[in-house]
Write a protein that holds these residues in place. Structure first.
Motif, mmCIF file in Angstrom:
data_model
loop_
_atom_site.group_PDB
_atom_site.id
_atom_site.type_symbol
_atom_site.label_atom_id
_atom_site.label_comp_id
_atom_site.label_asym_id
_atom_site.label_seq_id
_atom_site.Cartn_x
_atom_site.Cartn_y
_atom_site.Cartn_z
ATOM 1 N N VAL A 14 3.211 -4.429 -18.361
ATOM 2 C CA VAL A 14 4.215 -5.479 -18.583
ATOM 3 C C VAL A 14 3.524 -6.810 -18.858
ATOM 4 O O VAL A 14 3.901 -7.545 -19.768
ATOM 5 N N GLY A 15 2.486 -7.117 -18.082
ATOM 6 C CA GLY A 15 1.743 -8.358 -18.295
ATOM 7 C C GLY A 15 1.090 -8.404 -19.661
ATOM 8 O O GLY A 15 1.114 -9.439 -20.344
ATOM 9 N N LEU A 71 -10.802 -19.227 -11.076
ATOM 10 C CA LEU A 71 -9.653 -19.126 -10.171
ATOM 11 C C LEU A 71 -9.004 -17.754 -10.247
ATOM 12 O O LEU A 71 -8.541 -17.226 -9.240
ATOM 13 N N ILE A 72 -8.967 -17.168 -11.433
ATOM 14 C CA ILE A 72 -8.378 -15.839 -11.581
ATOM 15 C C ILE A 72 -9.236 -14.793 -10.867
ATOM 16 O O ILE A 72 -8.724 -13.897 -10.202
ATOM 17 N N GLN A 73 -10.543 -14.916 -10.986
ATOM 18 C CA GLN A 73 -11.437 -13.941 -10.347
ATOM 19 C C GLN A 73 -11.410 -14.052 -8.824
ATOM 20 O O GLN A 73 -11.569 -13.057 -8.133
ATOM 21 N N THR A 135 -3.029 -26.634 -12.925
ATOM 22 C CA THR A 135 -3.764 -25.406 -12.646
ATOM 23 C C THR A 135 -2.887 -24.379 -11.938
ATOM 24 O O THR A 135 -3.296 -23.241 -11.754
ATOM 25 N N GLY A 136 -1.691 -24.769 -11.571
ATOM 26 C CA GLY A 136 -0.777 -23.843 -10.906
ATOM 27 C C GLY A 136 -0.365 -22.677 -11.784
ATOM 28 O O GLY A 136 -0.019 -21.601 -11.285
ATOM 29 N N THR A 137 -0.429 -22.858 -13.101
ATOM 30 C CA THR A 137 -0.051 -21.777 -14.006
ATOM 31 C C THR A 137 -1.065 -20.638 -13.990
ATOM 32 O O THR A 137 -0.764 -19.542 -14.473
ATOM 33 N N ARG A 141 -1.053 -15.885 -14.424
ATOM 34 C CA ARG A 141 -1.982 -14.945 -15.062
ATOM 35 C C ARG A 141 -2.690 -14.093 -14.026
ATOM 36 O O ARG A 141 -2.942 -12.916 -14.257
ATOM 37 N N LYS A 142 -3.008 -14.687 -12.896
ATOM 38 C CA LYS A 142 -3.709 -13.951 -11.838
ATOM 39 C C LYS A 142 -2.846 -12.800 -11.319
ATOM 40 O O LYS A 142 -3.356 -11.712 -11.036
#
Length: 146
Positions: A14-15, A71-73, A135-137, A141-142
């Protein structure tokens, strides 16, 4: 069915679908804006915009730092890390905007195009504003919530 009941594979699918749709939408808007600009601007004006965009694109490509990837990692990223990334992004935007303003006159002279300088000034403002992006967005993605 809630996201917690679906499997990780379904969430990724879905992502990915949302990411692909978003990319098509961005490309479509870019195409439409290019067509509109081509209809409004004269060929000389369009060339000035193209020169300015090439310069700004090169400047931004050399200065992409990838803080959002960090941040995602980091799945357990603290609020302080988010604030730090935002602060560094603001600093990056200010530096890039300042560099663009500083080199606007020399670039205009180098290309022998005086109309290029004010265009670069306006694009530097856009670069400055892009540095203020939240950066909250990154959380969307995470967590594959597109």
């Amino acid at each position: 069915m809630s996201a917690s009941k679906r499997g990780v594979g379904a969430q990724i699918a879905v992502g990915a679908a949302w990411a692909i749709l978003m990319r098509f939408a961005i490309r479509g808007l870019g195409f439409v804006s290019t067509v509109v600009l081509a209809r409004i601007l004269t060929p000389d004006d369009y060339g000035v915009i193209a020169l300015a965009m090439v310069f700004v694109g090169l400047l931004e490509a050399f200065n992409w730092l990838g803080f959002d990837v960090v941040l995602i990692q980091d799945q357990a990223a603290s609020t302080e890390k988010y604030h730090t990334v935002w602060t560094l992004s603001v600093i990056r935007g200010c530096v890039l905007a300042g560099c663009t303003v500083l080199v606007a006159a020399p670039v205009a002279v180098a290309f022998d195009e005086p109309r290029l300088e004010p265009v670069l000034w306006v694009l530097s403002l856009a670069t400055l504003l892009a540095g203020l992006e939240s950066t909250g967005t990154v959380d969307f993605r995470k967590e594959f919530r597109f």
